[in-house]
Design an enzyme around this catalytic site. Structure first.
Site, PDB file in Angstrom:
ATOM      1  N   PRO A 264     -59.192   0.878 -19.915  1.00  0.00           N
ATOM      2  CA  PRO A 264     -58.644   2.067 -20.750  1.00  0.00           C
ATOM      3  C   PRO A 264     -58.856   3.244 -20.622  1.00  0.00           C
ATOM      4  O   PRO A 264     -59.604   3.683 -18.962  1.00  0.00           O
ATOM      5  CB  PRO A 264     -59.747   1.441 -22.157  1.00  0.00           C
ATOM      6  CG  PRO A 264     -61.065   1.218 -21.520  1.00  0.00           C
ATOM      7  CD  PRO A 264     -60.901   0.689 -20.183  1.00  0.00           C
ATOM      8  N   CYS A 272     -42.014   4.289 -13.876  1.00  0.00           N
ATOM      9  CA  CYS A 272     -41.758   3.299 -14.040  1.00  0.00           C
ATOM     10  C   CYS A 272     -42.445   2.335 -15.500  1.00  0.00           C
ATOM     11  O   CYS A 272     -41.448   1.686 -16.013  1.00  0.00           O
ATOM     12  CB  CYS A 272     -42.335   2.439 -12.607  1.00  0.00           C
ATOM     13  SG  CYS A 272     -41.615   2.810 -11.718  1.00  0.00           S
TER      14      CYS A 272
END
Ligand SMILES: NC(=O)c1ccc[n+]([C@@H]2O[C@H](COP(=O)([O-])OP(=O)(O)OC[C@H]3O[C@@H](n4cnc5c(N)ncnc54)[C@H](O)[C@@H]3O)[C@@H](O)[C@H]2O)c1
Length: 418
Positions: A264, A272
């Site tokens: 996380p 991208c």
């Protein structure tokens, strides 16, 4: 008694657990309410297919592994009681805990205070079950957890098909403990497995198992969603494409291995991932196929940023300085395109926090040039640490690893790196 174990429920997990401990030299009692299953096991027949385990059953039955019809004998003679009963899908999708609660109730009939029996939930139960459901139930039955009995969970990570090897050579043993004393007892019986043992809170123990299973299910559904997109677009060799995906170095190697993605933080950014996820989602939608997982991936990437800004702002006064550590979208890069830092700073300003100072080892010039934001920039870590009462880590640069010991500051480690 100290080395004796009872296993309640002799399904895949229970029988493997019982045989695993028997093989390690413990005296194990096995108990199951399914008479047909018990009969098979008594006769040395494995009630499910698992390569090489029938031999182990035959070797241990009536030696280290004893099947009992009376739970009384088993519980009275054991220090440890493992609960391996089923937790199937119940009403509204909730885990059905009746089997577990019944098994615990049955067990407690034969537990005497002062013996400090250790009750261990190996069944998969949703986070908070041991603490909020099982512990109160045990206490309703008249026992104080931590005084009269020990309570723990111990998630099982074995895979059917290689259950024996997974149990006997585990990659980790996780013990969710109600108290340290209980954890120490369980650690002791697992030492002979030569695997790293992690003692964690009750909720963490349960959560790890769901973390693991939901990641696996997400990866499978993700792969299936992508296969449906490929079918819609056409002329894509799905099998070949996935084989080529699996060659990616990130599955195996340093420094950016796959585990750094399954971690996380404050959202993905850069050039991208945001645009490519959006583009393939839009292409698919244009072709008439709604890619629900990709839609959710984009939504969560948006939600996590608002969630974290709200979390920070609950604790920060608008008169205080906020120090932003990290402007690039990831460490070891000066790329600031779609970086979470831009969102965070803009959102903080929008909500009335103008005292912001930022620092990045590499990306300050790029950030300044690209985004004309009314904030200050620090020349080094020391300057920002001196100036700001609150520190938000947005990029996991190595340089930031040593700041955890500063007591007079609120540190929001949004990359879970400290
Ligand atoms: N199967 C797996 O690969 C796997 C892996 C890890 C964790 N788990 C979890 O472990 C738990 C057990 O899974 P399983 O596949 O072994 O289930 P299973 O259905 O094969 O076995 C459960 C056994 O518990 C018995 N049982 C039910 N109530 C009982 C009671 N009061 N006393 C004694 N026995 C009782 C049943 O008769 C059954 O034989 C579940 O929570 C599951 O989610 C399963």
């Amino acid at each position: 008694m100290i080395n004796k174990i009872t296993v309640m429920g002799l399904g895949f997990v229970g029988l493997t657990t019982a045989l695993g401990f028997s093989e390690k030299g413990y005296k194990v009692y096995g108990y199951d309410i399914n008479c047909e299953k018990v009969e098979k096991i008594k006769n040395g027949i494995l009630p499910f297919y698992e390569k090489s385990m029938e031999e182990i059953l035959k070797k241990n039955i009536n030696n280290n592994f004893l099947l009992v019809d009376s739970l009384k004998e088993a519980v009275e003679n054991s220090k440890f009681i493992f609960f391996c009963v089923g937790t199937p899908c119940g009403e509204g999708g909730k885990a059905e805990l009746t089997y577990l609660i019944n098994a615990i109730k049955e067990t407690l009939k034969y537990v005497k205070k002062g013996q400090y029996k250790i009750l261990i939930i190996k069944s998969t139960v949703p986070p908070s079950t041991t603490k909020n459901r099982v512990k109160p139930f045990i206490e309703e039955c008249g026992f104080i957890v931590g005084e009269d009995v020990g309570l723990a969970n111990n998630p099982e990570f074995l895979r059917e098909g290689c259950a024996w090897d997974d149990f006997i050579n585990p990659d980790r043993i996780v013990i969710g403990q109600s108290d340290e004393n209980t954890g120490r007892y369980i650690e002791e019986i697992y030492k002979c497995f030569n695997a790293p043992i992690y003692k964690v809170s009750l909720n963490t123990g349960e959560f790890v198992k769901y973390l693991s299973n939901t990641l696996l299910s997400t990866m499978i559904s993700f792969s299936n969603e992508m296969s449906m997109i490929a079918c819609e677009v056409g002329d894509i060799n799905i099998k070949e494409a996935f084989k080529l995906l699996h060659i990616d170095k990130r599955w195996f190697g340093e420094p950016a291995k796959m585990s750094t993605y399954v971690y996380p933080g404050c959202g993905f950014g850069g050039y991208c991932l945001p645009k490519d996820t959006q583009a393939i989602y839009s292409l698919s939608k244009g072709n008439g196929f709604e890619a629900k997982i990709l839609r959710s991936v984009l939504d969560v990437n948006n939600d996590i940023k608002y969630y974290l800004v709200n979390k920070v702002l609950k604790e920060v006064k608008s008169s205080e300085y906020i120090g932003i550590l990290g402007l690039s979208f990831k460490p070891n890069s000066d790329d600031i395109r779609e970086t979470p830092a831009k969102f965070f700073i803009e959102e903080l300003i929008k909500r009335g926090h103008y005292n912001i100072i930022a620092y990045d080892p590499l990306a300050i010039d790029n950030f300044k040039k690209s985004y004309d934001l009314p904030i200050k920039y620090a020349k080094d870590l020391e300057e920002i640490m001196n100036k700001a009462e609150n520190i938000i880590i947005l990029t996991a640069w190595n340089e930031f690893k040593n700041i955890s010991n500063i007591e007079d500051k609120k540190i929001f480690d949004l990359r879970y790196m400290l």
